[in-house]
Scaffold this active site. Structure first.
Site, PDB file in Angstrom:
ATOM      1  N   VAL A   1       0.816  -1.238  -0.016  1.00  0.00           N
ATOM      2  CA  VAL A   1       0.053  -0.119   0.101  1.00  0.00           C
ATOM      3  C   VAL A   1       0.911   1.131   0.128  1.00  0.00           C
ATOM      4  CG1 VAL A   1      -1.687   1.387   1.483  1.00  0.00           C
ATOM      5  CG2 VAL A   1      -2.245  -0.873   1.224  1.00  0.00           C
TER       6      VAL A   1
ATOM      7  N   THR B   1      -5.359  -0.590   7.844  1.00  0.00           N
ATOM      8  CA  THR B   1      -6.773  -1.024   8.134  1.00  0.00           C
ATOM      9  C   THR B   1      -6.929  -1.242   9.758  1.00  0.00           C
ATOM     10  OG1 THR B   1      -6.838  -1.874   5.992  1.00  0.00           O
ATOM     11  CG2 THR B   1      -8.448  -2.838   7.574  1.00  0.00           C
TER      12      THR B   1
ATOM     13  N   GLU C   1      -7.646   2.418   2.619  1.00  0.00           N
ATOM     14  CA  GLU C   1      -7.223   2.237   1.250  1.00  0.00           C
ATOM     15  C   GLU C   1      -7.974   0.903   0.866  1.00  0.00           C
ATOM     16  OE1 GLU C   1      -4.979   3.849  -0.724  1.00  0.00           O
ATOM     17  OE2 GLU C   1      -6.081   2.503  -2.182  1.00  0.00           O
TER      18      GLU C   1
ATOM     19  N   LYS D   1     -14.107  -0.034   5.499  1.00  0.00           N
ATOM     20  CA  LYS D   1     -13.146  -0.692   5.149  1.00  0.00           C
ATOM     21  C   LYS D   1     -13.552  -2.425   5.347  1.00  0.00           C
ATOM     22  CE  LYS D   1      -9.402  -2.313   3.532  1.00  0.00           C
ATOM     23  NZ  LYS D   1      -9.139  -2.574   1.970  1.00  0.00           N
TER      24      LYS D   1
ATOM     25  N   CYS E   1      -5.425  -9.112   3.019  1.00  0.00           N
ATOM     26  CA  CYS E   1      -6.329  -8.584   3.639  1.00  0.00           C
ATOM     27  C   CYS E   1      -7.507  -9.254   4.033  1.00  0.00           C
ATOM     28  CB  CYS E   1      -6.762  -7.372   2.526  1.00  0.00           C
ATOM     29  SG  CYS E   1      -5.487  -6.127   2.301  1.00  0.00           S
TER      30      CYS E   1
ATOM     31  N   ARG F   1       0.966 -14.202   0.705  1.00  0.00           N
ATOM     32  CA  ARG F   1       0.394 -14.148   2.053  1.00  0.00           C
ATOM     33  C   ARG F   1      -1.024 -14.673   2.012  1.00  0.00           C
ATOM     34  NH1 ARG F   1       2.107  -8.242   3.746  1.00  0.00           N
ATOM     35  NH2 ARG F   1       1.100  -7.782   1.765  1.00  0.00           N
TER      36      ARG F   1
HETATM   37  N1  LIG Z   1      -1.906  -5.295   0.359  1.00  0.00           N
HETATM   38  C1  LIG Z   1      -3.210  -4.699   0.296  1.00  0.00           C
HETATM   39  O1  LIG Z   1      -3.787  -5.141  -0.890  1.00  0.00           O
HETATM   40  C2  LIG Z   1      -4.013  -3.992   1.002  1.00  0.00           C
HETATM   41  C3  LIG Z   1      -5.129  -3.038   0.341  1.00  0.00           C
HETATM   42  C4  LIG Z   1      -5.659  -2.244   1.474  1.00  0.00           C
HETATM   43  C5  LIG Z   1      -5.349  -1.887   2.520  1.00  0.00           C
HETATM   44  N2  LIG Z   1      -4.340  -2.812   3.270  1.00  0.00           N
HETATM   45  C6  LIG Z   1      -3.776  -2.524   4.676  1.00  0.00           C
HETATM   46  O2  LIG Z   1      -2.907  -1.721   4.415  1.00  0.00           O
HETATM   47  C7  LIG Z   1      -2.078  -1.879   5.566  1.00  0.00           C
HETATM   48  C8  LIG Z   1      -0.393  -2.117   5.096  1.00  0.00           C
HETATM   49  O3  LIG Z   1      -0.615  -3.566   4.124  1.00  0.00           O
HETATM   50  P1  LIG Z   1       0.609  -3.659   3.326  1.00  0.00           P
HETATM   51  O4  LIG Z   1      -0.042  -5.184   2.489  1.00  0.00           O
HETATM   52  O5  LIG Z   1       0.958  -2.680   2.583  1.00  0.00           O
HETATM   53  O6  LIG Z   1       1.710  -4.334   4.282  1.00  0.00           O
HETATM   54  P2  LIG Z   1       3.270  -4.800   3.804  1.00  0.00           P
HETATM   55  O7  LIG Z   1       3.435  -5.748   5.047  1.00  0.00           O
HETATM   56  O8  LIG Z   1       3.276  -5.073   2.511  1.00  0.00           O
HETATM   57  O9  LIG Z   1       3.961  -3.445   4.230  1.00  0.00           O
HETATM   58  C9  LIG Z   1       4.128  -2.879   5.685  1.00  0.00           C
HETATM   59  C10 LIG Z   1       5.445  -1.929   5.718  1.00  0.00           C
HETATM   60  O10 LIG Z   1       5.558  -1.257   6.762  1.00  0.00           O
HETATM   61  C11 LIG Z   1       6.893  -1.397   7.210  1.00  0.00           C
HETATM   62  N3  LIG Z   1       6.860  -0.927   8.691  1.00  0.00           N
HETATM   63  C12 LIG Z   1       6.572  -1.898   9.762  1.00  0.00           C
HETATM   64  N4  LIG Z   1       6.835  -1.116  10.996  1.00  0.00           N
HETATM   65  C13 LIG Z   1       7.417  -0.110  10.588  1.00  0.00           C
HETATM   66  C14 LIG Z   1       7.883   1.144  11.360  1.00  0.00           C
HETATM   67  N5  LIG Z   1       7.866   1.000  12.811  1.00  0.00           N
HETATM   68  N6  LIG Z   1       8.560   2.084  10.821  1.00  0.00           N
HETATM   69  C15 LIG Z   1       8.616   2.083   9.343  1.00  0.00           C
HETATM   70  N7  LIG Z   1       8.256   1.073   8.577  1.00  0.00           N
HETATM   71  C16 LIG Z   1       7.489   0.109   9.208  1.00  0.00           C
HETATM   72  C17 LIG Z   1       7.542  -2.784   7.046  1.00  0.00           C
HETATM   73  O11 LIG Z   1       8.914  -2.949   6.679  1.00  0.00           O
HETATM   74  C18 LIG Z   1       6.742  -2.733   5.400  1.00  0.00           C
HETATM   75  O12 LIG Z   1       7.598  -2.439   4.446  1.00  0.00           O
HETATM   76  C19 LIG Z   1      -2.508  -2.951   6.430  1.00  0.00           C
HETATM   77  O13 LIG Z   1      -3.348  -2.391   7.369  1.00  0.00           O
HETATM   78  C20 LIG Z   1      -3.368  -3.658   5.224  1.00  0.00           C
HETATM   79  O14 LIG Z   1      -4.429  -4.507   5.897  1.00  0.00           O
HETATM   80  C21 LIG Z   1      -3.485  -3.660   2.275  1.00  0.00           C
END
Ligand SMILES: NC(=O)c1ccc[n+]([C@@H]2O[C@H](COP(=O)([O-])OP(=O)(O)OC[C@H]3O[C@@H](n4cnc5c(N)ncnc54)[C@H](O)[C@@H]3O)[C@@H](O)[C@H]2O)c1
Length: 435
Positions: A11, A122, A151, A206, A262, A329
């Protein structure tokens, strides 16, 4: 505007890139140094259509930069938090807020001047309020508003979905923050619905949306089972259902169940939230049970199809949770493969994009192939787990010379089954009893 995006995953990275393309000065921050090093060298860390070109373009125009340090947060007008919010294992669906809490502890004392903090991760209704209170506790002098902008992007389509969203949901309770966000989102105001609501409602929108999508997928999967037993074709059924505009055609594709980062975790979190709030969501709870059973039932079917062979070998093609992404995942394919491995089946896997990520899951438990033809060598059964375009155009005559037995189990109705049958294969396709 000056925007900082913390958490550069599936995201955060597309969001950072897209908002720099819209003319903002964006700093992307992640704690993962390796990731930041790659991004600084213009290397994308995820497979996303159109991402790399925009990444390079905006780094070159100096609108986009990356860092592991939060020190420049004070300069930001908007700080977007997009870190992961996984399920806490063994806790029935509780959301792990530790990543968000860490970020909040880290940024609280860097805030300088008025800042709008956006929670894009989320989170369940009420979480934004709690985070706001935490920041106030950590830095009572901080001048900020905290808002929820969930998102809705789809992996593999992230850039498209950010620029062409069905809707933008903004949970905001202060006029000052609303003014800032109206400016930030002004490029979207004539092309999509921007819906302002309370933070708790935005948070709920969401979860309700994701759970509804998961229910729709699960519904057609259960209809698909019935179709197989009663001689109906689920693809005709789904198509005709989708013609009804009240139902809609999307998310009515039968398959091995929903997966990804998700839907599984969000639906579990919502069910758990319902229980803990004393307002159970029985449809949501049943969806979780049905989706888990589905993967086990499909694994059992594969086991049944190969049970007569000695030391059977399965070629499993398509490992990510859907085609066109590298993300494994909670992928149905990997769950089904794990069931097979637990029954001592020899599995060779292939995926055009997700092999590296699958190695983190299976390590040395499976054999990894470099292409389809390499994967099917000496296979007793070929299973198709994603709707990857390449699988539509396979050379079935060639595959026929490589396998040990000619059995196919197509979990996505993706292959050219007529061609496969012409070459002597027996095709089992989800939801279609005629094949
Ligand atoms: N993947 C999707 O399609 C999607 C769609 C909509 C919403 N979301 C939501 O968005 C959020 C993120 O999802 P994602 O899939 O991008 O996760 P992800 O695991 O791909 O990415 C998370 C990132 O955050 C970083 N991070 C964690 N702790 C940190 C910190 N303290 N400081 C700096 N960086 C840090 C990690 O290193 C990682 O790069 C979640 O809540 C998810 O539910 C995901």
């Amino acid at each position: 505007m000056n925007m900082h995006v913390i958490g550069l995953g599936y995201v955060g990275l597309p969001v950072a890139v897209a908002f720099s393309e819209l003319g903002n000065v964006v700093v992307g921050i992640d704690k993962n140094k390796e990731k930041i090093d790659l991004l600084q060298k213009c290397e994308s860390t995820i497979a996303e259509a159109k991402l790399k070109d925009l990444l390079i373009k905006n780094i070159n125009t100096k609108r986009l930069s990356f860092s592991t340090s939060l020190e420049s947060i004070g300069k930001a007008d908007v700080v977007t938090i997009a870190v992961d919010t996984p399920t806490i294992s063994g806790r029935g669906g509780s959301v792990d807020l530790s990543y968000i809490n860490t970020v909040v502890h880290d940024i609280a004392n860097y805030l300088d001047g008025y800042t709008v903090i956006v929670i894009k991760s989320t989170v369940l209704p009420g979480t934004c309020k709690k985070i706001e209170n935490l920041i106030k506790q950590l830095n009572p002098k901080a001048s900020f508003d905290l808002v929820s902008i969930p998102e809705f992007l789809r992996e593999g389509m992230a850039i498209h979905d950010i620029f062409e969203p069905d809707r933008i949901i903004i949970g905001v309770e202060s006029q000052r923050a609303k003014n800032v966000l109206e400016k930030l989102y002004s490029p979207f105001k004539d092309k999509t619905k921007i819906f302002f609501t309370s933070r708790a409602s935005a948070e709920m929108i969401k979860y309700a949306s994701n759970s509804f999508l998961a229910m729709k997928i699960t519904f057609i999967n259960e209809i698909s089972n019935l179709c197989e037993k009663r001689g109906c074709n689920v693809y005709d059924v789904a198509y005709a259902m989708g013609l009804d505009t009240r139902i809609g055609e999307k998310f009515l594709n039968p398959g091995p169940g929903f997966g990804g980062n998700c839907l599984p975790k969000d639906i579990l979190a919502l069910a758990n939230f319902g229980k803990s709030t004393g307002s159970r969501l029985r449809l949501v709870e049943s969806t979780i049970v049905a989706n888990e059973s589905r993967k086990k039932e499909l694994a059992a079917k594969i086991l049944h199809l190969v049970e007569e062979y000695k030391n059977p070998k399965v070629a499993f093609l398509g490992l990510s949770f859907k085609a066109g992404v590298d993300d494994c995942r909670s992928s149905p394919s990997t769950d089904i493969i794990t069931e097979l491995l637990d029954k001592n089946i020899d599995v060779c896997v292939y995926d055009p994009m997700a092999i590296d990520n699958s190695k983190k899951i299976f390590k040395s438990r499976v054999t990894y192939a470099v292409d389809v033809y390499n994967a099917v060598k000496d296979a007793d059964l070929i299973a198709f787990g994603t709707e990857c375009e390449d699988f539509k155009f396979l050379d079935w005559a060639k595959i026929g010379t490589l396998v040990r037995n000619k059995i196919i189990f197509d979990l996505r109705n993706i292959i050219n089954s007529q061609e496969a049958k012409k070459n002597g294969f027996v095709c089992h396709i989800i939801g279609n009893s005629n094949i």
